[in-house]
Scaffold this active site. Structure first.
Site, PDB file in Angstrom:
ATOM      1  N   THR A  55      38.421  44.555 113.380  1.00 20.82           N
ATOM      2  CA  THR A  55      38.025  43.720 113.390  1.00 20.82           C
ATOM      3  C   THR A  55      36.013  43.914 112.783  1.00 20.82           C
ATOM      4  O   THR A  55      36.138  43.353 111.832  1.00 20.82           O
ATOM      5  CB  THR A  55      37.236  42.338 114.562  1.00 20.82           C
ATOM      6  OG1 THR A  55      38.550  42.302 114.929  1.00 20.82           O
ATOM      7  CG2 THR A  55      35.955  41.287 114.762  1.00 20.82           C
ATOM      8  N   TYR A 141      44.784  50.773 123.430  1.00 17.06           N
ATOM      9  CA  TYR A 141      44.631  49.614 122.870  1.00 17.06           C
ATOM     10  C   TYR A 141      46.195  49.795 122.401  1.00 17.06           C
ATOM     11  O   TYR A 141      47.441  49.951 121.302  1.00 17.06           O
ATOM     12  CB  TYR A 141      43.504  49.846 122.039  1.00 17.06           C
ATOM     13  CG  TYR A 141      43.894  48.827 120.337  1.00 17.06           C
ATOM     14  CD1 TYR A 141      44.905  47.727 121.078  1.00 17.06           C
ATOM     15  CD2 TYR A 141      43.754  48.725 119.024  1.00 17.06           C
ATOM     16  CE1 TYR A 141      44.357  46.058 120.158  1.00 17.06           C
ATOM     17  CE2 TYR A 141      43.541  47.097 118.605  1.00 17.06           C
ATOM     18  CZ  TYR A 141      44.573  46.383 118.851  1.00 17.06           C
ATOM     19  OH  TYR A 141      44.023  45.374 118.257  1.00 17.06           O
ATOM     20  N   LYS A 169      43.637  47.558 126.202  1.00 16.20           N
ATOM     21  CA  LYS A 169      43.568  46.597 125.539  1.00 16.20           C
ATOM     22  C   LYS A 169      44.522  45.976 125.654  1.00 16.20           C
ATOM     23  O   LYS A 169      45.495  46.438 124.434  1.00 16.20           O
ATOM     24  CB  LYS A 169      42.448  46.229 124.550  1.00 16.20           C
ATOM     25  CG  LYS A 169      42.672  45.293 123.272  1.00 16.20           C
ATOM     26  CD  LYS A 169      41.930  45.229 122.018  1.00 16.20           C
ATOM     27  CE  LYS A 169      41.835  43.984 121.499  1.00 16.20           C
ATOM     28  NZ  LYS A 169      41.114  44.363 120.002  1.00 16.20           N
ATOM     29  N   ILE A 208      38.440  41.761 124.829  1.00 17.74           N
ATOM     30  CA  ILE A 208      38.210  42.187 123.672  1.00 17.74           C
ATOM     31  C   ILE A 208      38.450  40.970 122.954  1.00 17.74           C
ATOM     32  O   ILE A 208      39.128  41.197 122.037  1.00 17.74           O
ATOM     33  CB  ILE A 208      38.765  43.287 123.647  1.00 17.74           C
ATOM     34  CG1 ILE A 208      38.586  44.365 124.577  1.00 17.74           C
ATOM     35  CG2 ILE A 208      37.954  44.001 122.840  1.00 17.74           C
ATOM     36  CD1 ILE A 208      38.954  45.752 124.532  1.00 17.74           C
TER      37      ILE A 208
END
Length: 316
Positions: A55, A141, A169, A208
């Site tokens: 992001t 992640y 995540k 998240i």
């Protein structure tokens, strides 16, 4: 091995934002807009920030720029928020370099990813992640939709014994998170549209979030105030809007429409179509403009010609 005290502190977090990086017309990071954004996050109860994630467009940064933003955030806001640096890479050498430097710069935790594009096998995946975990707390992640390979539960269980393993995540949905939660592994949802049910029905630790860039207070309510199906259902159209095209294209467009960052994209990102921009204004009205970041300014649809695309110079 039991997690150390620093890792245990990360495990307690419920709401972290994958923070957007704003730019100036010269393509450099707009630190004034960034500072205002971080202040708004902290004021609305966000506990931690992912710096330079997907992001935040860390993959469009030079490593110098990436490490600068980690240090800048820690130095300026580190006494009020947890700083998680996205220092993973598909190159083990780069991941080791960036993670070591990130902790030297003061970050509280790393976000590490499995090799993408140049994929490896399970043993290579484990060794790659372990090489980055040795420097401090790490969130792993798993996002097969971006990496092209899944960090499967058998690999995660081997990593989970490391003292710096903070949790996952996880983007593989409720069933995967429930499996980990049943074994005491903290999981943050990587899917905003699922995070409410993940938290209250499947044992997830939190989220998240991308959406918390623009409605941090509402995301705080979802994670802290107990089950709220009404609010969760009301937010689903916004979640859908934010992921209608690859992240962070819609989020960037939204924040530009809100006037909280300049309408500048680093390529290869660009804006969503005008019809979608018009739809966003309706969604903001439906959810209440007071819940959105920057709504003290004038919300705009913006014309296509208002947006600027840049390729930063080599010295960025």
């Amino acid at each position: 091995m039991a997690p150390n005290a620093k890792t245990e502190a990360i495990r307690k977090l419920r709401l972290m934002t994958a923070i957007k990086t704003p730019y100036s017309p010269d393509g450099k990071i707009d630190l004034a807009a960034y500072d205002a954004h971080v202040e708004h996050q902290i004021a609305n109860g966000v506990e931690g920030l992912i710096i330079g994630g997907t992001t935040g467009e860390g993959h469009l940064f030079s490593w110098e720029e990436h490490l600068f933003l980690i240090k800048y955030t820690k130095d300026k806001f580190g006494d009020r928020t947890v700083v998680v640096g996205n220092t993973g890479s598909n190159s083990t050498a780069e991941a080791v370099f960036a993670t070591k430097k990130g902790f030297e710069a003061g970050m509280d935790c790393s976000l590490l990813i499995n090799p993408y594009y140049g994929k490896t096998n399970k043993r290579g995946m484990k060794l790659h992640i372990e090489a980055g975990m040795k420097f401090g707390p790490a969130i792993i992640y798993n996002v097969p939709g971006r990496t092209g390979s899944d960090i499967t539960p058998d690999v995660v269980m081997e990593l989970a014994d490391h003292e710096n393993f903070a949790g996952m995540k996880e983007c593989m949905g409720h069933e995967r998170i429930a499996e980990y939660s049943s074994k005491g592994i903290p999981c943050w949802s990587g899917n905003d549209e699922q995070c409410h049910d993940t938290r209250y029905k499947h044992g997830g630790q939190g989220v998240i979030s991308v959406t918390s860039n623009i409605v941090p207070g509402l995301m705080r309510q979802l994670m802290f105030d107990g089950p709220n199906d009404e609010l969760n259902n009301k937010m689903q159209p916004l979640f859908k809007w934010l992921f209608q095209e690859p992240n962070p294209i819609p989020l960037n467009t939204a924040m530009m429409q809100m006037g909280v960052c300049q309408p500048v994209f680093r390529l290869p990102y660009t804006y969503v179509p005008k019809a979608a921009r018009e739809e966003l204004l309706e969604l903001i009205r439906d959810l209440g403009a007071e819940n959105f970041y920057g709504t003290d300014k004038i919300l705009k649809v913006l014309e296509d010609g208002d947006f600027q695309h840049v390729v930063p110079a080599d010295d960025h």
